[in-house]
Write an enzyme that holds these catalytic residues in place. Structure first.
Site, PDB file in Angstrom:
ATOM      1  N   SER A 161      -9.633   1.858   2.791  1.00  0.00           N
ATOM      2  CA  SER A 161      -8.809   2.642   1.891  1.00  0.00           C
ATOM      3  C   SER A 161      -7.760   1.825   1.131  1.00  0.00           C
ATOM      4  O   SER A 161      -7.113   2.335   0.214  1.00  0.00           O
ATOM      5  CB  SER A 161      -8.085   3.738   2.689  1.00  0.00           C
ATOM      6  OG  SER A 161      -7.239   3.177   3.676  1.00  0.00           O
ATOM      7  N   LYS A 178       0.844  -1.202   0.000  1.00  0.00           N
ATOM      8  CA  LYS A 178       0.000   0.000   0.000  1.00  0.00           C
ATOM      9  C   LYS A 178       0.876   1.248   0.000  1.00  0.00           C
ATOM     10  O   LYS A 178       1.922   1.289   0.660  1.00  0.00           O
ATOM     11  CB  LYS A 178      -0.918  -0.018   1.221  1.00  0.00           C
ATOM     12  CG  LYS A 178      -1.963   1.090   1.248  1.00  0.00           C
ATOM     13  CD  LYS A 178      -2.888   0.937   2.449  1.00  0.00           C
ATOM     14  CE  LYS A 178      -3.926   2.040   2.513  1.00  0.00           C
ATOM     15  NZ  LYS A 178      -4.847   1.882   3.660  1.00  0.00           N
ATOM     16  N   SER A 192      -9.903  -0.448   6.933  1.00  0.00           N
ATOM     17  CA  SER A 192      -9.312  -0.234   5.607  1.00  0.00           C
ATOM     18  C   SER A 192      -8.611  -1.442   5.007  1.00  0.00           C
ATOM     19  O   SER A 192      -8.248  -1.423   3.836  1.00  0.00           O
ATOM     20  CB  SER A 192      -8.333   0.945   5.655  1.00  0.00           C
ATOM     21  OG  SER A 192      -9.033   2.154   5.806  1.00  0.00           O
TER      22      SER A 192
END
Length: 476
Positions: A144, A69, A168
């Protein structure tokens, strides 16, 4: 299984060239449809690194490609947080989790798309554009960590890292039909994670089955002197206690009625179906009240926004990051840099956080939210002394269409109802696929007591055998 990939690379049944070439063929075909990456590394660099790493005969992940990420710092690889203000930022160091991955021979293929500074539930607030759900290109992959979920569901790689502040990791896991773990707070170092809300967030593993999820968690977990919130644990004992064979007939699961009632019918149907299967295996299930559920979202967002306004104050465009250029007045320059560098959702949360922390409102909102957090933690701890796990649908809805919720902040925030509780309480929570509705994945969330991460993964292994939902890849 990742262990099979490692073994094939080491014994020569799979060459680095073939392994990387096939992966980049998938990227060529799939990435233009789903936009799961912000940065993808050069193919030849990856081949050379895989060759080098498979010589490490003891590496648990020797030569394995992994996606990271884009809010996790990577030495020499652009790390943007999906924000214009960090569009060209290249960290001079690796996050601790990245160091650990490299020490086990893993190869970072690229950085995945995300909501800007991890603020969002759909991966639509990214400066670089939205990620699309591989199961339905008109729908969101969740957020996210949506890029990390989509890159797995799209069949590009088998492992990814995400971060979880209020769901997330688990939301994208549910919406993409993969596995994701939000670890117990303090078991994984946050050093190198670009902070959103320090007291809530954790880096965690994402994979396509529980076995690989455990392997990745095993690599990244552990104490780190550079992160004072990490805890000292006997890792072998911690793993042994949780990984011993689980007898489902001795397992007790609590279902929070107050949360279940807020879920859509297709989600509830899939959830009830897996519960029925667990009951037939001897699991004991009780439906209990959790009256604090209605306070979880307000408490979470008050705390998260307050911490965000403090953490993001460092991004001014002067020392590094996007700059609109000095115009003679520093105050105006700071304002212009931040105004142009941050997106709408990030600015909304910074402003609300600043308001909450301002004189006259600090005690009225922030202090009250901390008190509610303590009450929620105490109640969750009490429940988990009576039960092994707390079960719920991971998300109360099926993946929404792109654009459906991003323009309505309250609707987007409400998506986090089931997931924020684990972050407020600091306990581990795992999401895994349990069914589909109109070809859209639906996830089961299990919360466990503090430091029961391996036990949580072990029950997940049992459930995937019962449900048959694992190693799923979208037909794209």
């Amino acid at each position: 299984m990742i262990e099979d990939v490692v073994e094939s690379l080491k014994n020569g049944n799979l060459t680095p060239e073939d392994y990387v070439e096939k992966t980049y063929e998938k990227i060529e075909r799939v990435e233009k449809l789903i936009h799961s990456f912000i940065t993808i590394r050069n193919k030849q660099e990856i081949i050379d690194e895989v060759k080098k790493n498979i010589s490490n005969k003891h590496g648990k992940l020797a030569g394995v490609l992994i996606a990271i990420k884009d809010n996790i710092s990577t030495l020499g690889i652009r790390t943007t947080c999906a924000s214009r203000i960090l569009e060209d930022y290249i960290p001079p160091y690796d996050a601790t989790v990245v160091e650990k991955l490299k020490s086990e021979g893993a190869v970072i293929i690229g950085k995945t798309n995300m909501d800007e500074f991890a603020m969002g539930s759909t991966t639509e607030t990214s400066y670089f554009g939205p990620t699309k759900n591989p199961w339905d290109l008109e729908r969101t992959p969740g957020g996210s960590s949506g890029g990390s979920g989509a890159v797995l569901a799209g069949g590009i790689v088998e492992l990814a890292l995400g971060s979880d502040t209020g769901g997330s990791i688990r939301a994208p896991a549910a919406f993409n039909g993969v596995f994701g773990l939000k670890p117990s707070y303090g078991t994984v170092s946050r050093y190198g994670l670009i902070a959103y809300a320090n007291s809530l967030e954790q880096i965690g593993p994402m994979a396509k089955n529980a076995e690989d999820l455990e392997l990745l968690y095993d690599v990244i977990a552990g104490e780190d002197w550079r992160d004072a919130t990490t805890i000292s644990i006997n890792k072998n004992e911690y793993k042994r206690d949780g990984s011993s064979k689980v007898d489902l007939k001795n397992i007790k699961i609590a279902v929070l009625k107050d949360i279940l009632e807020a879920s859509e019918k297709p989600v509830t149907s899939a959830f009830n179906e897996i519960l029925d299967k667990l009951v037939s295996e001897g699991v004991s299930i009780d439906y209990i009240e959790f009256k604090l559920a209605e306070y979880a979202l307000p408490a979470y967002y008050i705390i998260a926004m307050s911490e965000a306004s403090s953490n993001l104050a460092r991004f001014d465009g002067v020392r590094y990051g996007y700059s609109a250029h000095y115009d003679g007045i520093w105050k105006d320059t700071y304002g212009k840099n931040r105004g142009e560098g941050f997106g709408i959702e990030v600015k909304r949360r910074i402003m609300l956080g600043s308001f909450i922390l301002s004189a006259g409102y600090y005690e009225q909102y922030y202090i009250k939210a901390l008190k509610v957090r303590r009450l929620i933690k105490d109640e969750i701890d009490r429940i988990l002394k009576q039960y092994d796990f707390i079960a719920s649908p991971t998300m109360p809805i099926i993946p929404p269409k792109l654009g459906e919720v991003v323009g309505d902040p309250l609707k987007m925030y409400a998506m986090d109802l089931n997931t924020v509780i684990a972050n407020l309480a600091g306990v581990p929570a795992l999401s895994q696929p349990i069914g589909f509705y109109n070809n859209l994945p639906i996830g089961l969330q299990l919360m466990g007591s503090y430091l029961s991460d391996y036990k949580l993964i072990n029950i997940s292994k049992n459930i995937e055998k019962i449900s048959k939902y694992y190693n799923l890849t979208a037909n794209i």
